[in-house]
Scaffold this motif. Structure first.
Motif, PDB file in Angstrom:
ATOM      1  N   ASP A 192       0.842  -1.205   0.000  1.00  0.00           N
ATOM      2  CA  ASP A 192       0.000   0.000   0.000  1.00  0.00           C
ATOM      3  C   ASP A 192       0.877   1.256   0.000  1.00  0.00           C
ATOM      4  O   ASP A 192       0.602   2.213  -0.730  1.00  0.00           O
ATOM      5  N   ALA A 193       1.910   1.240   0.829  1.00  0.00           N
ATOM      6  CA  ALA A 193       2.814   2.399   0.878  1.00  0.00           C
ATOM      7  C   ALA A 193       3.517   2.562  -0.465  1.00  0.00           C
ATOM      8  O   ALA A 193       3.706   3.687  -0.954  1.00  0.00           O
ATOM      9  N   ARG A 194       3.885   1.427  -1.059  1.00  0.00           N
ATOM     10  CA  ARG A 194       4.556   1.463  -2.360  1.00  0.00           C
ATOM     11  C   ARG A 194       3.690   2.168  -3.418  1.00  0.00           C
ATOM     12  O   ARG A 194       4.208   2.903  -4.263  1.00  0.00           O
ATOM     13  N   ALA A 195       2.358   1.971  -3.319  1.00  0.00           N
ATOM     14  CA  ALA A 195       1.452   2.592  -4.293  1.00  0.00           C
ATOM     15  C   ALA A 195       1.504   4.122  -4.187  1.00  0.00           C
ATOM     16  O   ALA A 195       1.155   4.828  -5.124  1.00  0.00           O
ATOM     17  N   ARG A 196       1.960   4.618  -3.041  1.00  0.00           N
ATOM     18  CA  ARG A 196       2.059   6.072  -2.855  1.00  0.00           C
ATOM     19  C   ARG A 196       3.519   6.529  -2.979  1.00  0.00           C
ATOM     20  O   ARG A 196       3.941   7.480  -2.335  1.00  0.00           O
ATOM     21  N   TRP A 197       4.280   5.826  -3.773  1.00  0.00           N
ATOM     22  CA  TRP A 197       5.714   6.073  -3.932  1.00  0.00           C
ATOM     23  C   TRP A 197       6.024   7.557  -4.161  1.00  0.00           C
ATOM     24  O   TRP A 197       6.869   8.145  -3.468  1.00  0.00           O
ATOM     25  N   HIS A 198       5.339   8.165  -5.127  1.00  0.00           N
ATOM     26  CA  HIS A 198       5.682   9.552  -5.466  1.00  0.00           C
ATOM     27  C   HIS A 198       5.326  10.518  -4.338  1.00  0.00           C
ATOM     28  O   HIS A 198       6.036  11.498  -4.118  1.00  0.00           O
ATOM     29  N   ASP A 199       4.249  10.219  -3.623  1.00  0.00           N
ATOM     30  CA  ASP A 199       3.919  11.054  -2.461  1.00  0.00           C
ATOM     31  C   ASP A 199       5.018  10.960  -1.406  1.00  0.00           C
ATOM     32  O   ASP A 199       5.398  11.959  -0.787  1.00  0.00           O
ATOM     33  N   TYR A 200       5.506   9.737  -1.206  1.00  0.00           N
ATOM     34  CA  TYR A 200       6.593   9.571  -0.225  1.00  0.00           C
ATOM     35  C   TYR A 200       7.866  10.280  -0.685  1.00  0.00           C
ATOM     36  O   TYR A 200       8.554  10.928   0.111  1.00  0.00           O
ATOM     37  N   GLN A 201       8.181  10.161  -1.972  1.00  0.00           N
ATOM     38  CA  GLN A 201       9.390  10.827  -2.464  1.00  0.00           C
ATOM     39  C   GLN A 201       9.275  12.347  -2.287  1.00  0.00           C
ATOM     40  O   GLN A 201      10.243  13.008  -1.923  1.00  0.00           O
ATOM     41  N   ALA A 202       8.075  12.867  -2.512  1.00  0.00           N
ATOM     42  CA  ALA A 202       7.876  14.315  -2.334  1.00  0.00           C
ATOM     43  C   ALA A 202       8.037  14.694  -0.858  1.00  0.00           C
ATOM     44  O   ALA A 202       8.633  15.725  -0.525  1.00  0.00           O
ATOM     45  N   ALA A 203       7.510  13.849   0.009  1.00  0.00           N
ATOM     46  CA  ALA A 203       7.628  14.123   1.450  1.00  0.00           C
ATOM     47  C   ALA A 203       9.097  14.050   1.881  1.00  0.00           C
ATOM     48  O   ALA A 203       9.580  14.885   2.661  1.00  0.00           O
ATOM     49  N   TYR A 204       9.820  13.049   1.359  1.00  0.00           N
ATOM     50  CA  TYR A 204      11.252  12.968   1.657  1.00  0.00           C
ATOM     51  C   TYR A 204      11.975  14.209   1.157  1.00  0.00           C
ATOM     52  O   TYR A 204      12.802  14.804   1.856  1.00  0.00           O
ATOM     53  N   ALA A 205      11.677  14.593  -0.084  1.00  0.00           N
ATOM     54  CA  ALA A 205      12.386  15.731  -0.678  1.00  0.00           C
ATOM     55  C   ALA A 205      12.197  16.984   0.177  1.00  0.00           C
ATOM     56  O   ALA A 205      13.146  17.744   0.402  1.00  0.00           O
TER      57      ALA A 205
END
Lengths: 286, 286
Positions: free
Chosen positions: B210-223
């Motif tokens: 499920d988290a993987r499906a939000r990959w780009h959201d996570y990358q944006a949050a990391y950035a």
């Protein structure tokens, strides 16, 4: 079949009425196992693999809800090598699965509580290998030798300790207790070596020489603790510790044998593998 | 002179106004250091010695009253290798000098406190190398992506984190933060590998997909976390993590460089060496 380390080094006795004669146990003995340092080093590679595999399974078991843990208690005179065992034996274990607790002289707040209060807080949680660098046994060792509490208090503690350790067993914590047995001659050499090396001065404490002067009192206190608190659930082992490599080999072997008897198991997943595989394959991130 | 790991892997930017472009950083890159696994393994032996020596001095310094400590923060998507770094890099350190804290989803009691409450309790004590397996950054990562608190709350946290980390610096804790940067393709392979191996099922959690499906959201949050919370006192490093051996090499090197800059010193003894030598020599135990 060769004797196991657990059979070989278990404190002799079998009866709580017979005193333990530490002077009869050779601190430089090598009754089983490697005969020299290089043989021990080769063995340690195997022991590392044996310990590592079981430790990971123990940890995994706890993720699946398992309650089991291991507690290795280390006791011994100053310079007997408690720190060396932590570095060389505990250092084999994935640090994620390790829980080390060092017990120095209790603080004022700790002294205001029952002697087991600070100990209970550091009992390993499920899945972990706990190591106690000194322990509740200080409360029948230094406390007895230095008369820090009245005799009726410390004398009652042997049974309190047995009750506490039985509790640990019941909650799933396998206890093994090692007395690092060194000779007074070896201690003198190690203390002198610390003085010779400025990078070891931080380990040197003049009070260690005061404790050394009470060597026989300490040995008597150890002998009584070993006799009264050696139980099948929480056995005491006397580890010949004049040779550092042999001491490490013995304790690593005791730990490996203990973990192998526990035989922890990787838990089964509670998911459907085919479903999950499909979910991953379909989750293409571009 | 070759660039250091700290120069090479520091999150690019230099300005808090310019977004961090994680997609431009290659998770399989090897800009410095060993070109293959066997070269990395040879390097790791040296790194082990470099880290070990400084760690012992850091520990000793604290015995002499020193207040300094190190905190290595590990963050990354599932399967990025936080556990592997603990095993292979933290595993180099004498466990006596190590303090590992894993932060999973907060308990109800933890959620009733400020988000830094549970973090502060696990800050390494003087002389230790602390490792955070996940950290306070989860409170601007999963919490943001999953909208677990209102935006005004998590948005205020970047400055709260900076203030907290400045406090750590002031009290003597050197902070280094590593984002384990993997590609989504590598993550899929690692998740599939976990499914293939029953002894790895305990590490598999369907929610990771499920988290993987939000990959780009996570990358944006990391950035955004990397941009807002990269400070000279508590720098962020982006560690190429598609190759496990390279990831371990980078983090071990960052740790070694950090410890070498700290340059901890063995404390001098506060005793007279000749007096102590005489006391030991005279204390013959028979």
């Amino acid at each position: 079949m060769a004797k196991t380390a657990r059979e070989t080094f278990r404190v002799p006795g079998g009866s709580r009425d017979v005193p333990v004669d530490l002077a009869a146990l050779d601190p430089a003995g090598r009754p089983i196992g490697p005969k020299d340092k290089s043989a021990a080093e080769a063995d340690m590679v195997d022991l590392d693999a044996r310990i590592d595999a079981r430790q990971e399974a123990l940890y995994a078991e706890s993720v699946g809800g398992g309650q089991r843990a291991v507690l290795l208690v280390l006791q011994g005179m100053d310079t007997s090598g408690k720190g060396g065992v932590i570095r060389h034996v505990a250092g084999m274990v994935n640090p994620q699965g390790l829980q080390i607790a060092s017990f120095t002289a209790p603080t004022e707040s700790e002294r205001a509580h029952h002697f087991l209060w600070r100990i209970r807080k550091r009992v390993p949680v499920p899945g972990r290998i706990g190591v106690f660098d000194r322990s509740h046994y200080e409360d029948v060792l230094v406390v007895r030798v230095e008369s820090l509490v009245p005799e009726q208090i410390w004398r009652a503690r042997y049974e309190e300790i047995n009750a506490f350790e039985a509790e640990l067993t019941e909650q799933g914590v396998t206890v093994l207790k090692c007395m690092l047995h060194i000779s007074p001659q070896e201690q003198a050499e190690r203390l002198l070596a610390r003085l010779e090396d400025p990078s070891k001065h931080w380990k040197y404490n003049p009070r260690d020489v005061d404790a050394r002067a009470r060597w026989h009192d300490y040995q008597a206190a150890y002998a009584e603790a070993l006799r009264r608190c050696d139980t099948d659930d929480a056995p005491w082992y006397v580890v010949p510790s004049d040779r550092k490599w042999y001491r490490n080999w013995v304790i690593a072997t005791l730990l490996a044998e203990t973990l192998e008897e526990l035989d922890p198991q990787f838990p089964a997943g509670d998911f459907d593998i085919a479903t999950e595989r499909a979910r991953i394959v379909e989750s293409v991130i571009t």
